[in-house]
Scaffold this motif. Structure first.
Motif, PDB file in Angstrom:
ATOM      1  N   TRP A 685       0.810  -1.217   0.000  1.00 32.57           N
ATOM      2  CA  TRP A 685       0.000   0.000   0.000  1.00 32.57           C
ATOM      3  C   TRP A 685       0.843   1.266   0.000  1.00 32.57           C
ATOM      4  O   TRP A 685       0.489   2.250  -0.669  1.00 32.57           O
ATOM      5  CB  TRP A 685      -0.951   0.007   1.197  1.00 32.57           C
ATOM      6  CG  TRP A 685      -1.789  -1.237   1.302  1.00 32.57           C
ATOM      7  CD1 TRP A 685      -1.825  -2.123   2.323  1.00 32.57           C
ATOM      8  CD2 TRP A 685      -2.698  -1.726   0.304  1.00 32.57           C
ATOM      9  NE1 TRP A 685      -2.710  -3.144   2.055  1.00 32.57           N
ATOM     10  CE2 TRP A 685      -3.258  -2.920   0.813  1.00 32.57           C
ATOM     11  CE3 TRP A 685      -3.085  -1.293  -0.956  1.00 32.57           C
ATOM     12  CZ2 TRP A 685      -4.193  -3.676   0.107  1.00 32.57           C
ATOM     13  CZ3 TRP A 685      -4.016  -2.039  -1.667  1.00 32.57           C
ATOM     14  CH2 TRP A 685      -4.557  -3.206  -1.146  1.00 32.57           C
ATOM     15  N   VAL A 689       0.631   4.096  -2.848  1.00 26.42           N
ATOM     16  CA  VAL A 689       0.313   5.496  -2.551  1.00 26.42           C
ATOM     17  C   VAL A 689       1.380   6.422  -3.129  1.00 26.42           C
ATOM     18  O   VAL A 689       1.062   7.460  -3.737  1.00 26.42           O
ATOM     19  CB  VAL A 689       0.184   5.709  -1.022  1.00 26.42           C
ATOM     20  CG1 VAL A 689       0.174   7.200  -0.679  1.00 26.42           C
ATOM     21  CG2 VAL A 689      -1.098   5.040  -0.506  1.00 26.42           C
ATOM     22  N   ARG A 693       0.172   9.054  -5.843  1.00 24.47           N
ATOM     23  CA  ARG A 693       0.239  10.476  -5.479  1.00 24.47           C
ATOM     24  C   ARG A 693       1.091  11.263  -6.473  1.00 24.47           C
ATOM     25  O   ARG A 693       0.796  12.415  -6.786  1.00 24.47           O
ATOM     26  CB  ARG A 693       0.829  10.624  -4.066  1.00 24.47           C
ATOM     27  CG  ARG A 693      -0.202  10.565  -2.948  1.00 24.47           C
ATOM     28  CD  ARG A 693       0.468  10.732  -1.623  1.00 24.47           C
ATOM     29  NE  ARG A 693      -0.497  10.825  -0.533  1.00 24.47           N
ATOM     30  CZ  ARG A 693      -0.213  10.569   0.739  1.00 24.47           C
ATOM     31  NH1 ARG A 693       1.011  10.198   1.091  1.00 24.47           N
ATOM     32  NH2 ARG A 693      -1.139  10.688   1.671  1.00 24.47           N
ATOM     33  N   LEU A 715      -6.015   5.177  -5.333  1.00 17.96           N
ATOM     34  CA  LEU A 715      -5.338   5.907  -4.255  1.00 17.96           C
ATOM     35  C   LEU A 715      -6.212   5.916  -3.008  1.00 17.96           C
ATOM     36  O   LEU A 715      -5.704   5.731  -1.884  1.00 17.96           O
ATOM     37  CB  LEU A 715      -5.026   7.335  -4.716  1.00 17.96           C
ATOM     38  CG  LEU A 715      -4.320   8.241  -3.701  1.00 17.96           C
ATOM     39  CD1 LEU A 715      -3.023   7.601  -3.189  1.00 17.96           C
ATOM     40  CD2 LEU A 715      -4.023   9.597  -4.321  1.00 17.96           C
ATOM     41  N   LEU A 719      -5.071   4.389   0.534  1.00 16.23           N
ATOM     42  CA  LEU A 719      -5.063   5.268   1.716  1.00 16.23           C
ATOM     43  C   LEU A 719      -5.952   4.714   2.817  1.00 16.23           C
ATOM     44  O   LEU A 719      -5.605   4.781   4.018  1.00 16.23           O
ATOM     45  CB  LEU A 719      -5.531   6.669   1.313  1.00 16.23           C
ATOM     46  CG  LEU A 719      -4.539   7.491   0.471  1.00 16.23           C
ATOM     47  CD1 LEU A 719      -5.245   8.696  -0.139  1.00 16.23           C
ATOM     48  CD2 LEU A 719      -3.353   7.942   1.326  1.00 16.23           C
TER      49      LEU A 719
END
Length: 770
Positions: A685, A689, A693, A715, A719
């Protein structure tokens, strides 16, 4: 648009300095007093060269004063400039006829269809087919309808010239792609869609429009049938010389010739009511000699309007006695060449020559630069000559500062050219135009190629090519003309020229996938390479042809055959780089049919060959495709390492100037997007991310809404699993803000994610689909 004040003031000063009244200048120049008054007050359209010349003669100006008045008139034109650009949409309406008359019954019928379409109660919106002989005013009627302020069409009006009389008229697929671009669908999205998907997208967008779409000059039912809307409020008006009887469920509006009353009304509108009413019998004879055909009537009336000292009786006599050598030119059984011949006989020799030469241009619209090359005159002089032809009714306006020649007038101009200049007299202008078009095409295309970019400065260049966008606009606007020159070069055996143009277009073609002619371009280029007995050259263009077959036409088997042939030729010629490209294309084609193991093998071979050939751009391109394929065959770590290799290559100072900025940006975006799916699959994860991002918002800015939605959605998922609930919720809402621009399943997943967050749990996940 009114002329600017300096010209009007100059004209008034000159007239008053010679102690002439407006009426006296009108008598001396042959220009109507009303027109002179409008010019002096800045109320008229821009003045044309013939009008200025007539005024200069009436004023008795010497050569210098005449040139000054002409310069002021030229400056008054909003479109006047040496270098043309094309900013208007390719499908905006041409300027309508200002003095449109008649056709009230037909307009009433069409207005009812506009209201019916706007009402939107029926399933499929209505379609009108306006048919009639050439020159009967079909396009003018359709444009008049679309321009009416009372038409409830807040989304505008659009026109596509279907060019049904061309040897190779545009297909429905080409029209669809062009309209989608006009309606805001990005080039990148078009490039990813098959022809069937583009048609579906067309109908999706069309359903939401309240507009009028004119499909002008259609040649067959097959050309327009796919474009007829299935739902919504888009009124389609098809114009054609044929009745298109095979189209079902359409409203037919047949145009014949004008009635005597309508013919008289048209003459009044153009020539003036006083002159027509003073000679009703002569006006009737003029109309009869023009066959009551709007095009012929307008040409004759425009001629008479600029010669106020001529009676209509005299005009009728000239029409009756005009040279009949071109009687074969007809509209059905209507002989209309007399009106054309009369207008041509009163043109200045330079304008008459320009008119004849314009028949060498292919169908469609054209700019002043091409006309200047044909006539071998400066651009400003070419524009003056075109405006004189426009004023005489022998030319029509098109979008922005471009022009069109009616089909009948094109035939007439060609007949005059054959008669007066002969084929020998056409060779030099035709050759001059071909060389200029292909030279400019090469310069414009190379703007997009890393090793070329901006062409060298040339003060004598007829078109502006100061940046990539200007170059792209020229290629698109002159697509018909440079393609015709390209075909001519191929027919003449100019093989080196053919491959030069095709090579120059290689990088640009990715920006205009929807054009519809790239297969032809690269088939001809590959044939030219074979004719030159150059294995490497032929391999290069067979590789390009592979791209065209699949990206533009979805012809998979032919694409595989072209790539395989390219690989064989490249091996024969010992060319490592073209072998690399052949393997890259073969990997792409295997990937397209989900043969991922073979795709991965081809891609890896290509990457090694690109490295050996020191071609970093090729390496980057094939590596981006490789990430997705390696993920598909379960080689997650190899996919991550491939992405790392891409990012290292982009950061390597040795490649700083070798990778174009747009390639650099898009490569990083593609690689990080592709590797994010690998991280998501592996439930890494934090890595997911970081990747997502870094590219958030970049797809949005490009109009790639589906990918943008997935970036926000994935995303949000990552998150949420890291416990960053507020930011995850914001990303889910970003998906929903895209609304119908993203697929329904993506929006549904975002709603489920928000609901799960509210319930204190992360959203359930399925396999992440790229």
């Amino acid at each position: 648009m009114g002329i600017t004040a300096p010209f009007g003031r100059m004209l008034r000063t000159l007239r008053q300095g010679r102690r002439l009244t407006i009426e006296e200048l009108a008598e001396a120049s042959g220009i109507s007093g009303r027109a002179i008054g409008d010019m002096e007050r800045g109320r008229s359209r821009r003045p044309h060269r013939s009008t200025v010349t007539a005024l200069a003669q009436g004023l008795g100006l010497d050569e210098a004063a005449h040139a000054g008045l002409l310069a002021a008139a030229r400056a008054a034109r909003p479109g006047a400039r040496a270098a043309e650009s094309v900013r208007a949409s390719a499908h905006t309406l041409p300027r309508g006829v200002r003095d449109f008359v008649g056709r009230q019954a037909e307009l009433t019928e069409l207005r009812a269809l506009v209201r019916e379409a706007a009402d939107g109660r029926a399933g499929a919106p209505p379609v009108a087919v306006v048919s009639g002989p050439p020159g009967s005013g079909k396009t003018s009627l359709a444009v008049r309808l679309a321009e009416e302020p009372s038409a409830p069409c807040p989304d505008g009006a659009f026109l596509v010239d279907m060019r049904g009389l061309d040897e190779r008229p545009p297909s429905a697929e080409q029209a669809v792609a062009g309209l989608l671009g006009t309606w805001g669908v990005g080039v990148a999205e078009l490039a990813r869609l098959t022809a069937e998907e583009r048609l579906g997208r067309y109908h999706e967008v069309a359903t939401g429009l309240r507009a009028v779409l004119v499909l002008d000059n259609a040649g067959s039912e097959a050309q327009v049938r796919p474009l007829l809307p299935r739902a919504g409020r888009l009124l389609v008006v098809v114009t054609s010389r044929r009745t298109l009887a095979g189209l079902e469920g359409v409203r037919r509006v047949a145009l014949g010739t004008l009635s005597p009353r309508e013919s008289a009304a048209l003459l009044r509108a153009v020539v003036g009511a006083g002159r027509v009413d003073a000679e009703p019998g002569a006006a009737g004879r003029v109309a009869g000699l023009c066959g009551h055909l709007p095009l012929a009537l307008r040409v004759a009336a425009n001629w008479a309007a600029t010669r106020t000292n001529w009676s209509l009786e005299r005009l009728a006599g000239r029409l009756a006695d005009e040279d009949r050598r071109l009687d074969a030119l007809s509209a059905g059984d209507l002989k209309v060449n007399s009106a054309f011949a009369l207008s041509c006989s009163r043109l200045a020799p330079e304008a008459a020559r320009m008119f004849r030469l314009l028949s060498l241009l292919p169908g469609g619209d054209f700019g002043a630069a091409a006309a200047a090359v044909l006539a071998d005159v400066p651009p400003a002089e070419a524009e003056d000559l075109l405006e004189e032809l426009l004023e005489a009714g022998l030319l029509m306006t098109s979008r922005q500062d471009r022009y069109r020649l009616h089909d009948l007038l094109r035939l007439y101009a060609a007949a005059r050219r054959h008669s007066e200049d002969g084929e020998e007299g056409s060779l030099a202008p035709r050759s001059r135009l071909r060389h200029w078009l292909l030279d400019t095409a090469v310069l414009a295309g190379r703007w997009h190629e890393p090793d070329y970019g901006r062409p060298p400065e040339d003060p004598g260049r007829l078109v502006a090519l100061d940046d990539r966008e200007q170059a792209a606009r020229w290629i698109r606007a002159e697509g018909d003309t440079w393609l015709a020159a390209f075909r001519e070069a191929a027919a003449l055996g100019e093989h080196t020229r053919v491959v030069e143009v095709a090579e120059a277009m290689h990088w640009f073609s990715d920006h205009w996938v929807s054009w519809g002619h790239w297969v032809e371009v690269y088939e001809r280029a590959a044939a030219a390479g074979a004719a030159l007995r150059d294995a490497t050259l032929e391999a290069t263009h067979r590789n390009y042809l592979t791209w065209a077959y699949w990206a533009c036409a979805r012809r998979h088997d032919e694409a595989v055959e072209a790539a395989t042939s390219a690989l064989r030729l490249a091996r024969t010629g010992g060319d490592t780089l073209q072998q690399a490209w052949a393997y890259a294309y073969l990997g792409w084609l295997r990937d397209a049919v989900d043969d991922l193991p073979l795709a991965a093998d081809h891609y890896l071979r290509a990457a090694r060959l690109f490295t050996a050939a020191d071609d970093v751009n090729g390496y980057l391109q094939v590596s981006c495709g490789m990430i997705r394929v390696l993920r598909g065959v379960g080689r997650a770590q190899a996919a991550v390492e491939t992405c790392r290799g891409i990012l290292d290559a982009l950061a390597d100072p040795r490649h700083q100037d070798r990778i174009p900025p747009n390639v650099r940006e898009f490569t990083a975006l593609s690689a990080l997007y592709a590797v994010s799916f690998v991280h998501l699959d592996e439930e890494r994860w934090e890595d997911a991310v970081d990747a997502l991002r870094s590219i958030r918002g970049q797809f949005d800015a490009r109009g790639w809404h589906k990918q943008a939605g997935k970036v926000h959605l994935h995303l949000a998922h990552a998150l949420a699993r890291r416990g960053e609930r507020a930011e995850a919720a914001a990303e889910y809402r970003a998906v929903l803000a895209l609304d119908a621009r993203v697929p329904a399943d993506v929006r549904n997943d975002a709603r489920a994610g928000l609901a799960a967050l509210s319930a204190g749990r992360p959203a359930p996940l399925t396999r992440f689909a790229q």
